[in-house]
Design a protein around this motif. Structure first.
Motif, PDB file in Angstrom:
ATOM      1  N   ARG A 369       0.829  -1.194   0.000  1.00  0.00           N
ATOM      2  CA  ARG A 369       0.000   0.000   0.000  1.00  0.00           C
ATOM      3  C   ARG A 369       0.876   1.262   0.000  1.00  0.00           C
ATOM      4  N   ALA A 370       1.889   1.256   0.841  1.00  0.00           N
ATOM      5  CA  ALA A 370       2.814   2.395   0.871  1.00  0.00           C
ATOM      6  C   ALA A 370       3.451   2.552  -0.506  1.00  0.00           C
ATOM      7  N   TYR A 371       3.780   1.424  -1.117  1.00  0.00           N
ATOM      8  CA  TYR A 371       4.412   1.452  -2.431  1.00  0.00           C
ATOM      9  C   TYR A 371       3.514   2.096  -3.490  1.00  0.00           C
ATOM     10  N   VAL A 372       2.244   1.711  -3.537  1.00  0.00           N
ATOM     11  CA  VAL A 372       1.392   2.263  -4.603  1.00  0.00           C
ATOM     12  C   VAL A 372       1.071   3.735  -4.364  1.00  0.00           C
ATOM     13  N   VAL A 373       0.863   4.105  -3.106  1.00  0.00           N
ATOM     14  CA  VAL A 373       0.586   5.523  -2.829  1.00  0.00           C
ATOM     15  C   VAL A 373       1.824   6.352  -3.188  1.00  0.00           C
ATOM     16  N   ARG A 383       4.997  17.045  -2.119  1.00  0.00           N
ATOM     17  CA  ARG A 383       5.681  17.316  -0.852  1.00  0.00           C
ATOM     18  C   ARG A 383       4.728  16.888   0.256  1.00  0.00           C
ATOM     19  N   PRO A 384       4.750  15.604   0.596  1.00  0.00           N
ATOM     20  CA  PRO A 384       3.729  15.089   1.515  1.00  0.00           C
ATOM     21  C   PRO A 384       3.932  15.582   2.946  1.00  0.00           C
ATOM     22  N   SER A 385       2.839  15.590   3.701  1.00  0.00           N
ATOM     23  CA  SER A 385       2.890  15.989   5.107  1.00  0.00           C
ATOM     24  C   SER A 385       3.652  14.931   5.906  1.00  0.00           C
ATOM     25  N   LEU A 386       4.669  15.364   6.630  1.00  0.00           N
ATOM     26  CA  LEU A 386       5.483  14.413   7.384  1.00  0.00           C
ATOM     27  C   LEU A 386       4.705  13.830   8.558  1.00  0.00           C
ATOM     28  N   ASP A 391       2.684   8.801  10.933  1.00  0.00           N
ATOM     29  CA  ASP A 391       1.624   8.348  11.834  1.00  0.00           C
ATOM     30  C   ASP A 391       0.850   7.198  11.194  1.00  0.00           C
ATOM     31  N   GLN A 392       1.072   5.987  11.709  1.00  0.00           N
ATOM     32  CA  GLN A 392       0.448   4.818  11.082  1.00  0.00           C
ATOM     33  C   GLN A 392      -1.067   4.790  11.238  1.00  0.00           C
ATOM     34  N   ASP A 393      -1.598   5.607  12.149  1.00  0.00           N
ATOM     35  CA  ASP A 393      -3.054   5.633  12.299  1.00  0.00           C
ATOM     36  C   ASP A 393      -3.720   6.491  11.223  1.00  0.00           C
ATOM     37  N   ARG A 394      -2.913   7.286  10.547  1.00  0.00           N
ATOM     38  CA  ARG A 394      -3.480   8.107   9.461  1.00  0.00           C
ATOM     39  C   ARG A 394      -3.415   7.311   8.164  1.00  0.00           C
ATOM     40  N   ASP A 395      -4.492   7.402   7.391  1.00  0.00           N
ATOM     41  CA  ASP A 395      -4.567   6.690   6.119  1.00  0.00           C
ATOM     42  C   ASP A 395      -3.663   7.385   5.088  1.00  0.00           C
ATOM     43  N   LEU A 396      -2.799   6.599   4.464  1.00  0.00           N
ATOM     44  CA  LEU A 396      -1.882   7.176   3.473  1.00  0.00           C
ATOM     45  C   LEU A 396      -2.606   7.846   2.321  1.00  0.00           C
ATOM     46  N   LYS A 397      -3.829   7.377   2.065  1.00  0.00           N
ATOM     47  CA  LYS A 397      -4.550   7.948   0.920  1.00  0.00           C
ATOM     48  C   LYS A 397      -4.876   9.419   1.123  1.00  0.00           C
ATOM     49  N   GLU A 398      -4.861   9.855   2.398  1.00  0.00           N
ATOM     50  CA  GLU A 398      -5.059  11.290   2.655  1.00  0.00           C
ATOM     51  C   GLU A 398      -4.052  12.116   1.863  1.00  0.00           C
ATOM     52  N   LEU A 399      -2.869  11.531   1.683  1.00  0.00           N
ATOM     53  CA  LEU A 399      -1.809  12.268   0.997  1.00  0.00           C
ATOM     54  C   LEU A 399      -2.130  12.527  -0.464  1.00  0.00           C
ATOM     55  N   GLY A 403      -4.730  19.279  -0.816  1.00  0.00           N
ATOM     56  CA  GLY A 403      -4.081  19.675   0.427  1.00  0.00           C
ATOM     57  C   GLY A 403      -2.627  19.230   0.415  1.00  0.00           C
ATOM     58  N   THR A 404      -2.327  18.208  -0.389  1.00  0.00           N
ATOM     59  CA  THR A 404      -0.927  17.837  -0.523  1.00  0.00           C
ATOM     60  C   THR A 404      -0.291  18.867  -1.435  1.00  0.00           C
ATOM     61  N   LYS A 405       0.663  19.547  -0.896  1.00  0.00           N
ATOM     62  CA  LYS A 405       1.315  20.543  -1.735  1.00  0.00           C
ATOM     63  C   LYS A 405       2.156  19.832  -2.785  1.00  0.00           C
ATOM     64  N   THR A 406       2.134  20.321  -3.976  1.00  0.00           N
ATOM     65  CA  THR A 406       2.966  19.691  -4.996  1.00  0.00           C
ATOM     66  C   THR A 406       4.135  20.609  -5.338  1.00  0.00           C
ATOM     67  N   TYR A 407       5.059  20.052  -6.030  1.00  0.00           N
ATOM     68  CA  TYR A 407       6.280  20.749  -6.403  1.00  0.00           C
ATOM     69  C   TYR A 407       5.972  22.055  -7.125  1.00  0.00           C
TER      70      TYR A 407
END
Ligand SMILES: Cc1cc2nc3c(=O)[nH]c(=O)nc-3n(C[C@H](O)[C@H](O)[C@H](O)COP(=O)(O)OP(=O)(O)OC[C@H]3O[C@@H](n4cnc5c(N)ncnc54)[C@H](O)[C@@H]3O)c2cc1C
Ligand code: FES
Lengths: 409, 103
Positions: A369-373, A383-386, A391-399, A403-407
């Motif tokens: 899952r981390a790989y595909v996201v 530039r994803p939120s650190l 935080d493993q409780d947060r869903d990676l798909k939020e990224l 709201g995810t700032k891009t380059y």
């Protein structure tokens, strides 16, 4: 005319015919088999109990059906760029367009005794077959070099019950391709599976006596004994032909965005070439199935006069024991590494590499899952939120959501 | 032995007979368009994405965890999605139809 018959060559045949390219295709390869999958050679294929047949990339009859002329077990010795011919020993073959897909060659470290019969390296099906035939009788195997191939061999041989010692010159395993945290994880993994692993050891000499091999370090002190040694000391680009033909070469054959060399009639693809990658703003030479396949697609488009495909993401995988490592992107040059999860054997986790806040690569360990996201984010120069990352409780798909700032912003 | 029908992204039907391997290897051996099998069948590339015919979903079974994760962000993913390399050919699958998603 394609020189070399590995992953890139097979894909070029597929892609040219898919695009209905009507011209003649000739594939010259020094190996006796039609193109096959190389990754299993250091994984499933080493088990003497497993099916030894090669996994072909396309079935043998594909080449006849698609009118690809095969010249197997033939080596191209030189290229005459002026006459547009290649020398295959007995005859010269002429070409309009030449594609070099010669792959890489295993490095042979300067070790006295490296030529002894008990020392094996692994690149081709023939290498794997030779090794497989010997491992049945070997109690103790020493692996020199802890790169992917070395570690995969260690894992495959532990599975069939060999005692395995891995000796790495650097101070950690996989030092050229990953971060210290991920190296430490793989060191624990192998030790937990019973591998004797030593880093910071530089083997200088191998001696043989009655079939027993002895490995010696710098000052000729004893490191260990083995029945068999496998070299996994990395690879270098097989750019010898290109060099001989005065093509531009610098850690691989230099090619442009269409994989063309400095001679417009000659392309190069896969492990043997080196290309500027806009995503990373640098030249890269990659050794992966993905790179070979995608560059073949670029050349097919160029030959057919079609628009070049959009830049793709480099990706790679490695299977060791029950662990799948998936790498998206290229982590070289990262200035920050964020771990998501705990880097311990038995758990899944991922290591996220950033450069000035921009995501450039991820190592995902049993975490597809981390790989595909990550794959999506890297291509967007995100530039994803650190906070979310760590935080493993947060869903990676939020990224992936707004709201995810891009380059670009 | 199982007869599998693949419907390729451009609508062609290809019927294949296979007695081993997976939905991916059977497709590659028979040059079914849209199935590449780039990683050789180790669930790492998602170039073998198919939709299983509705009538067959329960017999084919659901995707495993790693497979589902690989599929999650693929174009065209739905509840009938499987990676062909993760579906071994077995006699019970005789008559199965799958749609190749392609890229
Ligand atoms: C043991 C092993 C395990 C691997 N595991 C993975 C993995 O898990 N994941 C991954 O992504 N990648 C893996 N790789 C890397 C991957 O296999 C390569 O990146 C890929 O094969 C490169 O494709 P290519 O077409 O450029 O070259 P190759 O597949 O190496 O093919 C080159 C061919 O050209 C032939 N040739 C060379 N010179 C000549 C000549 N002068 N005349 C005729 N023929 C010639 C060679 O013999 C060879 O057959 C692995 C490699 C090895 C060796
Ligand atoms: S062939 Fe790569 S995921 Fe199925």
């Amino acid at each position: 005319m394609i020189v070399g018959g590995g992953h890139a060559a097979a894909q070029l045949c597929v892609s040219l015919r898919q695009a209905q390219w009507p011209g003649r295709i000739t594939l010259v390869c020094d190996e006796p088999s039609v193109p096959y999958h190389r990754p299993p050679l250091s994984k499933s294929q080493l088990n003497p109990g497993a099916d030894s047949s090669l996994q072909l990339i396309r079935p043998t009859d594909f080449y006849a059906k698609q009118q690809v002329g095969l010249r197997l077990a033939q080596t191209v010795r030189s290229i005459d760029r002026e006459r547009r011919t290649v020398d295959v020993g007995q005859t010269k073959l002429s070409y309009d367009t030449l594609v070099l897909a010669t792959g890489s060659l295993n490095r042979r470290p300067p070790i006295t005794g490296i030529e002894l019969p008990g020392v094996f390296s692994l690149r081709t099906a023939a290498d794997a077959e030779a090794l497989r035939a010997q491992v049945q009788n070997a109690q103790h195997v020493a692996v020199i070099g802890a790169g992917f191939i070395g570690l995969e061999v260690a894992s495959a041989l532990r599975k069939i019950g060999c005692n395995v010692t891995v000796l790495e010159m650097a101070n950690r395993v996989l030092s050229r391709v990953t971060s210290p945290a991920v190296s430490t994880y793989f060191e624990s993994l192998h030790r937990e599976h019973g591998v004797a692993l030593r880093t910071g050891v530089s083997i200088s000499m191998i001696q043989e006596k009655e079939g027993q091999l002895t490995l010696l370090e710098g000052d000729h002190s004893l490191v260990c004994r083995a029945d068999l040694i496998v070299l996994g000391a990395g690879a270098r680009p097989n750019d010898d032909l290109a060099r001989l033909a005065n093509l531009e070469v610098n850690n691989g054959i230099l090619v442009d965005e269409a994989n063309r060399t400095c001679d417009p009639a000659i392309y190069a693809m896969g492990d043997c070439c080196n290309q500027f990658r806009p995503l990373y703003q640098t030249r890269l030479r990659l050794e992966s199935v993905q790179n070979a396949t995608d560059q073949a697609k670029i050349i097919a488009a160029a030959i057919c006069g079609l628009p070049l495909p959009a830049e793709t993401l480099p990706w790679f995988w490695s299977d060791q024991y029950d662990v799948k490592l998936q790498i998206a992107g290229v982590s070289a040059g990262y200035d920050q590494c964020v771990l998501r999860g705990v880097a311990e054997p038995g758990s899944s986790f991922s290591a996220w590499y950033l450069n000035q806040g921009r995501l450039i690569a991820v190592d995902a360990i049993n975490d597809p899952r981390a790989y595909v996201v990550a794959s999506k984010l890297i291509l967007r120069s995100a530039r994803p939120s650190l906070q979310i990352l760590a935080d493993q409780d947060r869903d990676l798909k939020e990224l992936l959501l707004s709201g995810t700032k891009t380059y670009e912003d | 032995m199982a007869r599998i029908t693949y419907i390729t992204p451009d609508g062609k039907q290809v019927v294949v007979e296979a007695s081993g391997g997976s939905l991916m290897t059977a497709a590659v051996q028979n040059q079914v368009d849209g199935i590449e099998g780039e990683c050789g069948g180790v669930c790492s590339c998602a170039t073998c994405h198919v939709h299983v015919d509705a009538a067959w979903i329960s017999r084919v079974g659901p995707a495993g965890d790693a497979e589902a994760a690989m599929l999650e962000l693929e174009d065209g993913v739905n509840s009938a999605s499987r990676l062909g390399c993760q579906v071994p050919i077995r006699p019970e699958l005789d008559g199965l139809t799958v749609r190749v998603v392609g890229r």
